[in-house]
Scaffold this active site. Structure first.
Site, PDB file in Angstrom:
ATOM      1  N   LYS A  17      -6.251   3.658   8.609  1.00  0.00           N
ATOM      2  CA  LYS A  17      -5.732   4.891   7.789  1.00  0.00           C
ATOM      3  C   LYS A  17      -5.909   5.976   8.339  1.00  0.00           C
ATOM      4  CE  LYS A  17      -3.724   1.375   4.364  1.00  0.00           C
ATOM      5  NZ  LYS A  17      -3.230   0.723   3.663  1.00  0.00           N
TER       6      LYS A  17
ATOM      7  N   SER B 126       1.273  -1.438   0.221  1.00  0.00           N
ATOM      8  CA  SER B 126       0.280   0.189  -0.187  1.00  0.00           C
ATOM      9  C   SER B 126       1.246   1.354   0.039  1.00  0.00           C
ATOM     10  CB  SER B 126      -0.951   0.310   1.267  1.00  0.00           C
ATOM     11  OG  SER B 126      -0.575  -0.144   2.221  1.00  0.00           O
TER      12      SER B 126
END
Length: 804
Positions: free
Chosen positions: A735, A692
């Site tokens: 996140k 990611s």
């Protein structure tokens, strides 16, 4: 006497020169000493011994038998043998069908070794025969009479002794022969027999035999006494058992009971009152009958009694009435937990289905989330809402299957597993049973406890769960199992498939503030012995603790810091300096010291080549920085920061993508051949992995090569492909919460992650601007500063010149 039977002498021995007339073959004996006048069978195993025996048979010579000093020596030399032995006549030499060599020889006289004349293929030596001493007189006669008396006494203490042996001892007239005969049949060490063989003085030899025989007689007497006492004790126990049974029957007839009989009667009543299934009750009564027939002194008595105590203590038919009230359950969940709306809604749905279909098979819930977000307390709230007992079993570090299924009764100290122990503690067959830290099980040589849980957590199988200790089926279908875990990856697939996963994510700063005001402050006031009127903390002070002293998904560290503040207040009140304390932000800094966390984003991204990424960890989301630098070189890519294989591949893909689009991006392609690119992710002591960070690495490299700084208020996440696509990633909620906590105001996310928007808390959505991108070019437009000649680019150029 039958003549010797022997095989033909070996060819090797036939080719050797004959022995001198005064020399005899020698056989080394390991643990056997032959005495004159005694016939002894000997099994030969070594080649030297077989050759010596064959030579004696071939030549008609006598054979010399000498004891080895050390029986472990395989090939003894003359130094390994005693000097005094016995000359013997070979009565019979037989080679058996299995190839074994057997020798029957009769001792003739003692001899002393003079000289070794041959060592191979067998020992041969010159020897000197020793005359047997002759003695008489009262001293000798008295010792002979004593020896015969003690020998007869010893024979009487031994089982199955031939009568002829006693007659032979009584008829011997020679003192020397009597001593040799008695010691040859005594159970003494070979070295002691060798000492007697070397004792030539008749009186001294008789005295030694007298001492040895007297010792053996005393040992035999003690052995006989022990045997008689043991037999008497066994007889006494049998008699006691019979008397106890008679006493029990008499008490039963008289309507009286006491002692063990009374306990067993109580056990009988407990079995009847437990309302067990037919199979279980049959086994319990069978064990009770065994217990009736056992003596209390029997080692098995305690094992059977403990087994029966466990059986009658289990809740075979005891259930608590469930009182499912959805409104009350909602109130309880709201009282105990702030936020977690999605989780609360799923729990209420679960309770609603259980109310409408009580006999249905309920799914196994598994709460997954970082530490400190309230997984265990959610289970306690469910139990409180249902009015059921709550039982918790911690599975962290369990590596033995017996901890789940129990130990078999054959082991000393055996116990049932944690499941049965928890149900006995609850006293009901339908408690709320929490299996805490199910992700931290580990397999070992003692089995895999995760595999043992497959039956426990399967609604189709757990109605007949068998614990190894009980050996009987127990119905677990009414138990409300709830599991907790921090991560899903370490839970085996078959076990994870049996559970319904409910994910709990970290709290936002606003949620932490509410949790602190509603729960944590009151809890710490009570823990530190304070009243609400004595100490209080302002919202601003709590916010400072949350933002500058804790950075976590849960609230455990936050509660510790609040406890530290209130402990300082408690000390001041206890000293009598103040009556009450109200804590403000300045007091937080005074008590907790300098702040531990700060907004690093603006500082880290103020120069070109630095991008802010978003990461997921087992304890929640976090931000990370991707730093790129260009130094003179040959086009190598250097990666540092303890990156995993997947993250290294993302960096390589990002560099390849930048090179492929160099013309479109306005980057001079020659720079790549003339420079080495160094990509570093700080906090190098922490392992990092995953795809990611691909977008952040691409943006960092383009920022470096174009000398355009990345906006300080932008963070990003997403996987990239070599076609320039931005692919979806996981952990979006965690996140984005971490981004808001770190002061970021814009987040770049993959467009295909738009479906995760509803999972992000409303308070976080208000703080962030979401930029959804499908290609990396879109991310560049949103991330890079618009002015190419910015101050950041100038600083980057100056730093590169300095480095060059």
């Amino acid at each position: 006497m039958t003549g010797p039977e022997h095989s033909a002498p070996s060819t090797a021995s036939a080719e050797l020169p004959d022995l001198p007339a005064e020399a005899v073959p020698i056989v080394a004996m390991r643990n056997v000493v032959l005495f004159p006048g005694i016939v002894l069978p000997v099994t030969l195993g070594r080649e030297e011994s077989i050759a010596a025996a064959q030579e004696a048979v071939r030549t008609g010579k006598k054979i010399g038998l000498l004891l080895q000093r050390d029986a472990a020596v395989e090939k003894p030399s003359p130094a390994d043998l005693y000097n005094v032995g016995v000359l013997a006549t070979v009565v019979r030499y037989v080679t058996a069908a299995d190839g074994a060599h057997h020798l029957v020889c009769q001792g003739e006289s003692r001899f002393r070794l003079l000289q070794i004349v041959r060592e191979a293929p067998f020992l041969a030596a010159r020897v000197q025969a020793i005359e047997e001493p002759v003695g008489s007189g009262p001293q000798i006669e008295a010792r002979v009479d004593y020896l015969k008396t003690r020998a007869t006494e010893a024979l009487a203490l031994l089982p199955q002794v031939p009568v002829e042996l006693s007659r032979t001892i009584a008829s011997i007239d020679s003192p020397a022969q009597l001593a040799d005969l008695i010691v040859s049949f005594m159970d003494v060490k070979p070295q002691e027999k060798q000492e007697l063989l070397e004792t030539l003085d008749l009186k001294e030899r008789l005295d030694k035999v007298v001492r040895l025989l007297a010792h053996r007689v005393e040992v035999l007497k003690i052995t006989r006494d022990i045997a008689e006492q043991t037999q008497a004790a066994l007889g006494e126990r049998q008699r006691e058992a019979v008397l106890r049974e008679q006493l029990h029957q008499l008490q039963k007839e008289l309507g009286e009971s006491e002692g063990e009989g009374s306990d067993l009667d109580d056990l009988d009543k407990a079995i009847a009152a437990a309302k067990m299934p037919a199979e279980v009750e049959e086994q319990a009564r069978k064990e009770l009958k065994r217990l009736h027939r056992m003596s209390e002194a029997s080692p098995e008595h305690g094992m059977v009694r403990a087994y029966l105590d466990w059986i009658v203590a289990l809740p075979w038919s005891t259930s608590d009435a469930e009182d499912i009230n959805i409104e009350r359950a909602r109130t309880v969940l709201d009282e105990d937990h702030y936020g977690l709306e999605k989780v609360k809604r799923r729990i209420l749905e679960y309770l609603a289905v259980r109310k409408l279909n009580p006999q249905g098979r309920s799914p196994i819930l598994c709460f997954v989330g970082p530490p400190g977000v309230g997984k265990t307390s959610l289970g306690q709230s469910i139990a409180r809402a249902l009015g059921l007992k709550f039982v918790r079993a911690s599975l962290g570090g369990v590596h033995d299957e017996a901890e789940v299924r129990g130990h078999r009764r054959t082991y000393i100290g055996a116990l049932p597993g944690n499941i049965i122990q928890g149900l006995r503690k609850a006293g009901t067959r339908n408690p709320v049973f929490m299996l805490d830290e199910i992700d931290k099980l580990s397999a070992s040589l003692q089995g895999d406890p995760a595999s043992a849980l497959l039956e426990v957590l399967d609604p189709e199988q757990n109605a007949t769960f068998r614990d190894n200790y009980l050996g009987l089926p127990f119905d677990l279908s009414q138990v409300l199992f709830i599991a907790t875990a921090n991560v899903l990856e370490t839970i085996p697939g078959p076990l994870r498939d049996r559970m319904e996963i409910i994910e709990l994510t970290g709290y936002t700063e606003e949620e932490k503030l509410e949790i602190a005001k509603r729960y944590l402050v009151q809890r710490q006031l009570k823990a530190n012995g304070l009243q609400a009127a004595q100490a209080s903390i302002s919202e601003a002070a709590l916010m400072r603790v949350i933002s500058q002293y804790t950075r976590e998904s849960g609230c455990r560290n936050l509660e510790r810091e609040i406890g530290a503040l209130l402990r300082r207040a408690a000390m001041r009140i206890a000293e009598g300096k103040v009556v009450s304390v109200h804590l403000e932000p300045d007091d937080v800094t005074e008590v907790l010291g300098p702040y531990r966390f700060e907004n690093e984003v603006a500082q880290r991204t103020s120069i070109a080549g630095v991008a802010t990424g978003l990461a997921w960890t087992p304890v929640g989301g976090d931000i990370l920085f991707v730093e790129s630098a260009r130094v003179p070189g040959s086009g190598k890519l250097i990666l540092t920061g303890q990156l995993g294989d997947v993250m290294k591949e993302s960096a390589q893909a990002a560099l390849s993508l930048v090179k492929a689009q160099a013309a479109e991006l306005g980057i001079d392609a020659k720079l790549f051949d003339q420079s080495d690119i160094h990509v570093h992710v700080p906090a190098g002591a922490i392992p990092k992995d995953g795809p990611s960070a691909g977008v952040a690495m691409f943006v960092s490299l383009v920022s470096l090569m174009k000398r355009r700084a990345v906006r300080p208020d932008v963070a990003m996440t997403g996987e990239i492909s070599l076609r320039g696509l931005v692919l979806p990633v996981g952990g979006i909620k965690e996140k984005t919460i971490a981004a808001a906590r770190a002061g970021v105001r814009k987040v770049i996310l993959p467009a295909r992650n738009r479906r995760d928007l509803e999972d992000i808390p409303q308070s976080t959505r208000r703080l962030l601007e979401f930029i959804w991108v499908e290609r990396v070019a879109d991310a560049l437009d949103a991330a890079l500063s618009p002015a190419e000649g910015s101050e950041g680019a100038a600083r980057t150029e100056r730093s590169e010149k300095t480095a060059a």
